[in-house]
Design an enzyme around this catalytic site. Structure first.
Site, PDB file in Angstrom:
ATOM      1  N   GLY A   8       0.828  -1.205   0.000  1.00 18.00           N
ATOM      2  CA  GLY A   8       0.000   0.000   0.000  1.00 18.00           C
ATOM      3  C   GLY A   8       0.861   1.252   0.000  1.00 18.00           C
ATOM      4  N   TRP A  12      -0.290   6.356   4.814  1.00 18.13           N
ATOM      5  CA  TRP A  12       0.177   5.608   5.982  1.00 18.13           C
ATOM      6  C   TRP A  12       1.241   4.577   5.594  1.00 18.13           C
ATOM      7  CZ3 TRP A  12       1.482   6.325  10.473  1.00 18.13           C
ATOM      8  CH2 TRP A  12       1.376   5.431  11.533  1.00 18.13           C
ATOM      9  N   GLY A  13       1.053   3.887   4.480  1.00 13.99           N
ATOM     10  CA  GLY A  13       2.066   2.923   4.046  1.00 13.99           C
ATOM     11  C   GLY A  13       3.395   3.619   3.789  1.00 13.99           C
ATOM     12  N   GLY A 134      -2.998   3.059  16.924  1.00 10.40           N
ATOM     13  CA  GLY A 134      -2.697   4.036  17.970  1.00 10.40           C
ATOM     14  C   GLY A 134      -2.664   5.438  17.379  1.00 10.40           C
ATOM     15  N   LYS A 189     -13.041   4.617  16.706  1.00 10.42           N
ATOM     16  CA  LYS A 189     -12.671   6.029  16.953  1.00 10.42           C
ATOM     17  C   LYS A 189     -12.890   6.865  15.686  1.00 10.42           C
ATOM     18  CE  LYS A 189      -8.652   6.230  14.601  1.00 10.42           C
ATOM     19  NZ  LYS A 189      -8.238   7.208  13.596  1.00 10.42           N
ATOM     20  N   ASP A 242      -6.073   7.062  20.646  1.00 10.74           N
ATOM     21  CA  ASP A 242      -6.380   7.419  19.256  1.00 10.74           C
ATOM     22  C   ASP A 242      -7.678   8.211  19.165  1.00 10.74           C
ATOM     23  OD1 ASP A 242      -5.745   7.546  16.612  1.00 10.74           O
ATOM     24  OD2 ASP A 242      -5.973   5.417  16.194  1.00 10.74           O
ATOM     25  N   SER A 252      -7.058  15.193  11.282  1.00  9.54           N
ATOM     26  CA  SER A 252      -7.710  13.896  11.042  1.00  9.54           C
ATOM     27  C   SER A 252      -8.678  14.020   9.871  1.00  9.54           C
ATOM     28  CB  SER A 252      -8.489  13.462  12.285  1.00  9.54           C
ATOM     29  OG  SER A 252      -9.554  12.603  11.919  1.00  9.54           O
ATOM     30  N   GLU A 274     -12.070   6.392   6.864  1.00 11.61           N
ATOM     31  CA  GLU A 274     -12.540   5.011   7.064  1.00 11.61           C
ATOM     32  C   GLU A 274     -13.836   4.945   7.866  1.00 11.61           C
ATOM     33  OE1 GLU A 274     -11.584   2.242   5.677  1.00 11.61           O
ATOM     34  OE2 GLU A 274      -9.510   1.717   6.066  1.00 11.61           O
TER      35      GLU A 274
HETATM   36  N1  LIG Z   1      -3.047   8.352   7.097  1.00 11.38           N
HETATM   37  C1  LIG Z   1      -2.920   8.182   8.395  1.00 11.38           C
HETATM   38  O1  LIG Z   1      -2.530   9.102   9.132  1.00 11.38           O
HETATM   39  C2  LIG Z   1      -3.217   6.832   9.008  1.00 11.38           C
HETATM   40  C3  LIG Z   1      -2.702   6.555  10.276  1.00 11.38           C
HETATM   41  C4  LIG Z   1      -3.005   5.332  10.870  1.00 11.38           C
HETATM   42  C5  LIG Z   1      -3.789   4.408  10.199  1.00 11.38           C
HETATM   43  N2  LIG Z   1      -4.271   4.695   8.968  1.00 11.38           N
HETATM   44  C6  LIG Z   1      -5.086   3.675   8.316  1.00 11.38           C
HETATM   45  O2  LIG Z   1      -4.319   3.086   7.263  1.00 11.38           O
HETATM   46  C7  LIG Z   1      -5.183   2.664   6.209  1.00 11.38           C
HETATM   47  C8  LIG Z   1      -4.678   3.266   4.910  1.00 11.38           C
HETATM   48  O3  LIG Z   1      -4.777   4.665   5.036  1.00 11.38           O
HETATM   49  P1  LIG Z   1      -3.944   5.672   4.158  1.00 11.38           P
HETATM   50  O4  LIG Z   1      -3.856   6.926   4.912  1.00 11.38           O
HETATM   51  O5  LIG Z   1      -2.691   5.065   3.681  1.00 11.38           O
HETATM   52  O6  LIG Z   1      -4.963   5.857   2.940  1.00 11.38           O
HETATM   53  P2  LIG Z   1      -4.655   6.532   1.532  1.00 11.38           P
HETATM   54  O7  LIG Z   1      -5.970   6.885   0.938  1.00 11.38           O
HETATM   55  O8  LIG Z   1      -3.640   7.583   1.686  1.00 11.38           O
HETATM   56  O9  LIG Z   1      -4.003   5.343   0.692  1.00 11.38           O
HETATM   57  C9  LIG Z   1      -4.651   4.121   0.480  1.00 11.38           C
HETATM   58  C10 LIG Z   1      -3.741   3.291  -0.381  1.00 11.38           C
HETATM   59  O10 LIG Z   1      -4.274   1.974  -0.511  1.00 11.38           O
HETATM   60  C11 LIG Z   1      -4.112   1.606  -1.854  1.00 11.38           C
HETATM   61  N3  LIG Z   1      -5.039   0.569  -2.214  1.00 11.38           N
HETATM   62  C12 LIG Z   1      -6.387   0.621  -2.219  1.00 11.38           C
HETATM   63  N4  LIG Z   1      -6.880  -0.553  -2.675  1.00 11.38           N
HETATM   64  C13 LIG Z   1      -5.808  -1.334  -2.956  1.00 11.38           C
HETATM   65  C14 LIG Z   1      -5.646  -2.630  -3.482  1.00 11.38           C
HETATM   66  N5  LIG Z   1      -6.708  -3.366  -3.806  1.00 11.38           N
HETATM   67  N6  LIG Z   1      -4.389  -3.107  -3.661  1.00 11.38           N
HETATM   68  C15 LIG Z   1      -3.324  -2.365  -3.355  1.00 11.38           C
HETATM   69  N7  LIG Z   1      -3.407  -1.121  -2.851  1.00 11.38           N
HETATM   70  C16 LIG Z   1      -4.632  -0.623  -2.674  1.00 11.38           C
HETATM   71  C17 LIG Z   1      -4.360   2.890  -2.640  1.00 11.38           C
HETATM   72  O11 LIG Z   1      -3.874   2.778  -3.952  1.00 11.38           O
HETATM   73  C18 LIG Z   1      -3.584   3.868  -1.796  1.00 11.38           C
HETATM   74  O12 LIG Z   1      -2.232   3.862  -2.146  1.00 11.38           O
HETATM   75  C19 LIG Z   1      -6.595   3.125   6.607  1.00 11.38           C
HETATM   76  O13 LIG Z   1      -7.270   2.054   7.195  1.00 11.38           O
HETATM   77  C20 LIG Z   1      -6.349   4.201   7.658  1.00 11.38           C
HETATM   78  O14 LIG Z   1      -7.403   4.292   8.592  1.00 11.38           O
HETATM   79  C21 LIG Z   1      -3.986   5.875   8.361  1.00 11.38           C
HETATM   80  O1  LIG Z   2      -6.781  10.997   9.418  1.00  8.67           O
HETATM   81  P1  LIG Z   2      -7.573   9.898  10.061  1.00  8.67           P
HETATM   82  O2  LIG Z   2      -8.851  10.367  10.627  1.00  8.67           O
HETATM   83  O3  LIG Z   2      -7.714   8.704   9.141  1.00  8.67           O
HETATM   84  O4  LIG Z   2      -6.713   9.399  11.318  1.00  8.67           O
HETATM   85  C1  LIG Z   2      -5.423   8.905  11.106  1.00  8.67           C
HETATM   86  C2  LIG Z   2      -4.972   8.013  12.234  1.00  8.67           C
HETATM   87  O5  LIG Z   2      -5.856   6.921  12.367  1.00  8.67           O
HETATM   88  C3  LIG Z   2      -4.813   8.731  13.539  1.00  8.67           C
HETATM   89  O6  LIG Z   2      -4.304   7.858  14.499  1.00  8.67           O
END
Ligand SMILES: NC(=O)c1ccc[n+]([C@@H]2O[C@H](COP(=O)([O-])OP(=O)(O)OC[C@H]3O[C@@H](n4cnc5c(N)ncnc54)[C@H](O)[C@@H]3O)[C@@H](O)[C@H]2O)c1
Ligand SMILES: O=P(O)(O)OC[C@H](O)CO
EC number: 1.1.1.94
Length: 325
Positions: A8, A12-13, A134, A189, A242, A252, A274
């Site tokens: 991903g 976040w990835g 977290g 959350k 969180d 957020s 989400e």
């Molecule tokens: N952004 C943050 O601050 C943060 C922090 C903690 C947790 N998260 C959690 O992490 C998860 C991802 O969030 P994010 O911020 O990276 O979202 P994002 O929208 O920035 O990115 C999502 C990524 O997933 C990829 N993706 C979607 N479907 C896919 C598939 N079938 N195969 C491969 N890749 C695929 C997209 O191409 C994209 O690169 C969510 O559940 C979010 O709640 C995000």
């Molecule tokens: O930007 P949000 O609302 O997806 O929150 C990101 C993280 O989950 C915070 O811990």
């Protein structure tokens, strides 16, 4: 040092990959978007998801999942909850069965009611699973700001190993064997952050926001306990921690989404929130278990345009008086 595959290439990835590489691990990230991969490999940035942030230069990216997963000893799965089934189905033949997979998504699958670990376990029943959750914004982690999270696995030793692999100077992982507790806190959350944002956006003020977050936390606690979560997990980083972060700031995306609803703004083309997909299934799960969760239910109804924010607030305030529990 571990060889880590990140699945991903979103915010976040990319942030986790950069942080893990900075901590001395060899990290390869799989993204579907060619421009994301090229940008990470050439200028060490992900302009689409983390614009303006310099990533650790040793983070490598590829659109070839087989290349990324080959020889890894840890997998971070950072694909949103609603896309997880599709993604893991597509990748399952490439995922080494003896390599622990750490879920980093926060949500409940709308179609099945499953938490992310349940989704992956359905497809990869023999995989060792963990979860990382977290208070942690991607931009903060990518910028190397101090952050603490919880890493969970049913096998405490595995949780400890993952926590050690990812922890470093600015990123501290606590560990637990309460996998479900960690996942459910992160999923719920997000729904409550939409409520907090909507209250502020609608002009109800900080007192209403605090009441919604506090009473929302009671709902989170009830649902989490019904699923077997331990009280200390709910009170920890992945639960209360969180919730505090996500309900407090427009940084957020879930809170911002609520803010936009409250202000009556256009909701199209917004970044991932989400909680939007999780709200209805969380409300259904609570109702199915006879758990009182009026705030989560109200968020689901507002998102589904069944009621307005004003109607929801009026109904919440008009509920019969009760003891505070
Ligand atoms: N952004 C943050 O601050 C943060 C922090 C903690 C947790 N998260 C959690 O992490 C998860 C991802 O969030 P994010 O911020 O990276 O979202 P994002 O929208 O920035 O990115 C999502 C990524 O997933 C990829 N993706 C979607 N479907 C896919 C598939 N079938 N195969 C491969 N890749 C695929 C997209 O191409 C994209 O690169 C969510 O559940 C979010 O709640 C995000
Ligand atoms: O930007 P949000 O609302 O997806 O929150 C990101 C993280 O989950 C915070 O811990």
């Amino acid at each position: 040092m571990s060889t880590i595959a990140v699945l991903g290439g979103g915010a976040w990835g990319t942030a986790l990959g950069s942080m893990a590489a900075r901590h001395g691990n060899e990290v390869k990230l799989y993204a579907r978007d060619v421009s994301v991969v090229e940008s990470i490999n050439s200028v060490h940035r992900n302009e689409r998801y983390l614009p303006g942030i310099d990533l650790y230069p040793k983070l490598a990216a590829s659109t070839d999942a087989a290349e990324v997963l080959r020889g890894c000893d840890l997998i971070l799965c950072v694909i949103p909850a609603q896309a997880l089934t599709h993604a893991i189905e597509g990748l399952k033949a490439l995922i080494p069965v003896d390599t622990p997979l750490v879920i980093c998504a926060k949500g409940i699958e709308r179609a099945s009611g499953s938490l992310p670990s349940g989704i992956v376990a359905r497809i990869l029943p023999n995989q060792k699973l963990g979860a990382l959750s977290g208070p942690s914004f991607a931009t903060d982690v990518a910028n190397g700001l101090p952050t603490a999270v919880t890493v969970a696995a049913r096998d405490q030793l595995l949780a400890d190993t993952i926590a050690a692999a990812l922890s470093g100077r600015t990123f501290r992982c606590y560990s637990t064997d309460d996998l479900i507790g960690v996942e459910i806190g992160g999923a719920l959350k997000n729904v409550l952050a939409i409520a907090a944002g909507a209250a502020i956006g609608r002009g109800y003020g900080a007192s209403a926001q605090a009441a919604l977050v506090t009473r929302g936390f009671v709902e989170l606690r009830r649902i989490a306990q019904s699923m077997g979560a331990r009280p200390e997990t709910i009170m920890g980083l992945s639960g209360l921690g969180d919730l505090m972060l996500t309900c407090a700031t427009p940084q957020s995306r879930n809170y911002s989404y609520g803010l936009a609803i409250g202000r009556g703004e256009d909701l199209s083309n917004r970044p991932l929130a989400e909680g939007v997909a999780t709200a209805a299934i969380a409300a259904e799960l609570a109702a199915g278990k006879d758990i009182e969760a009026p705030i989560i239910a109200a968020v689901a109804q507002i998102l589904d345009r069944q009621i307005t924010i004003d109607e929801a607030m009026e109904a919440l305030l008009a509920r019969p008086l009760k003891t505070e529990n």
